[in-house]
Design an enzyme around this catalytic site. Structure first.
Site, PDB file in Angstrom:
ATOM      1  N   SER A  36       0.802  -1.226   0.000  1.00  0.00           N
ATOM      2  CA  SER A  36       0.000   0.000   0.000  1.00  0.00           C
ATOM      3  C   SER A  36       0.835   1.277   0.000  1.00  0.00           C
ATOM      4  O   SER A  36       0.309   2.349  -0.292  1.00  0.00           O
ATOM      5  CB  SER A  36      -0.968   0.015   1.179  1.00  0.00           C
ATOM      6  OG  SER A  36      -0.280   0.222   2.391  1.00  0.00           O
ATOM      7  N   LYS A  80       0.788   4.203   6.831  1.00  0.00           N
ATOM      8  CA  LYS A  80       0.238   5.101   5.806  1.00  0.00           C
ATOM      9  C   LYS A  80       0.837   6.495   5.976  1.00  0.00           C
ATOM     10  O   LYS A  80       1.449   6.824   6.987  1.00  0.00           O
ATOM     11  CB  LYS A  80      -1.289   5.218   5.931  1.00  0.00           C
ATOM     12  CG  LYS A  80      -2.058   3.913   5.948  1.00  0.00           C
ATOM     13  CD  LYS A  80      -2.158   3.276   4.598  1.00  0.00           C
ATOM     14  CE  LYS A  80      -3.001   1.999   4.687  1.00  0.00           C
ATOM     15  NZ  LYS A  80      -2.766   1.114   3.592  1.00  0.00           N
TER      16      LYS A  80
END
Length: 165
Positions: A36, A80
């Site tokens: 990701s 993230k």
């Protein structure tokens, strides 16, 4: 043999206690299991995460590890990029990220976003995170609750080691 145990056991116990303290409250090494954050962080890269958030100021663009507000994943760790701080208004349209009505330059992205999102305003004591591999990342734009509570933050990535294999 007992003489050696008396000499070494206290040192080993002290080392273990210090190690556990550092890992729990100061910094920890972690391995990234997903893509990701590609291209910034590759699968199986290793990170050093600084956990003393009370001493750190989080800023837009920081890479952070946290427990997500995702049913069934509350105890997992996500990595993230910090996109929205408390009070920020976030919108994604025409392939661009807008923060407080300004287009944000994101040189770490390989491709433009192929979705729209928002606008939303980040509430107090919460944060908004997106992965760098935006079009495949399971991140805030897909979660039922897009905001991460301040208490769910684990730490800020301070060092990244690429997987040599």
């Amino acid at each position: 043999m007992l003489k050696y145990a008396k000499q070494w056991v206290p040192s080993i116990v002290i080392a273990l206690v210090i190690s556990l303290f550092v890992r729990t409250y100061v910094a920890e090494a972690m391995k990234v299991p997903t893509g990701s954050m590609i291209p910034t962080i590759q699968i199986n890269d290793r990170l050093i995460v600084e956990k003393m958030l009370w001493m750190t100021t989080l800023e837009h663009g920081d890479i952070v590890v946290f427990n997500p507000p995702v049913a069934g994943d509350e105890n997992k760790r996500y990595v993230k990029r910090l996109i929205g701080l408390p009070g920020d208004t976030i919108e994604i349209k025409d392939g661009n990220l807008y923060r407080n009505d300004e287009v944000i330059d994101e040189p770490y992205l390989q491709e433009k976003m192929n979705y729209t999102f928002g606008p939303i305003t980040v509430p107090a004591d919460h944060y908004f995170f997106l992965g760098d591999n935006r079009n495949i990342s399971y991140d805030a734009h897909l979660w039922d609750t897009p905001f991460v509570d301040k208490d769910k933050l684990i730490g800020k990535v301070v060092l990244e080691f690429s997987n040599p294999f």
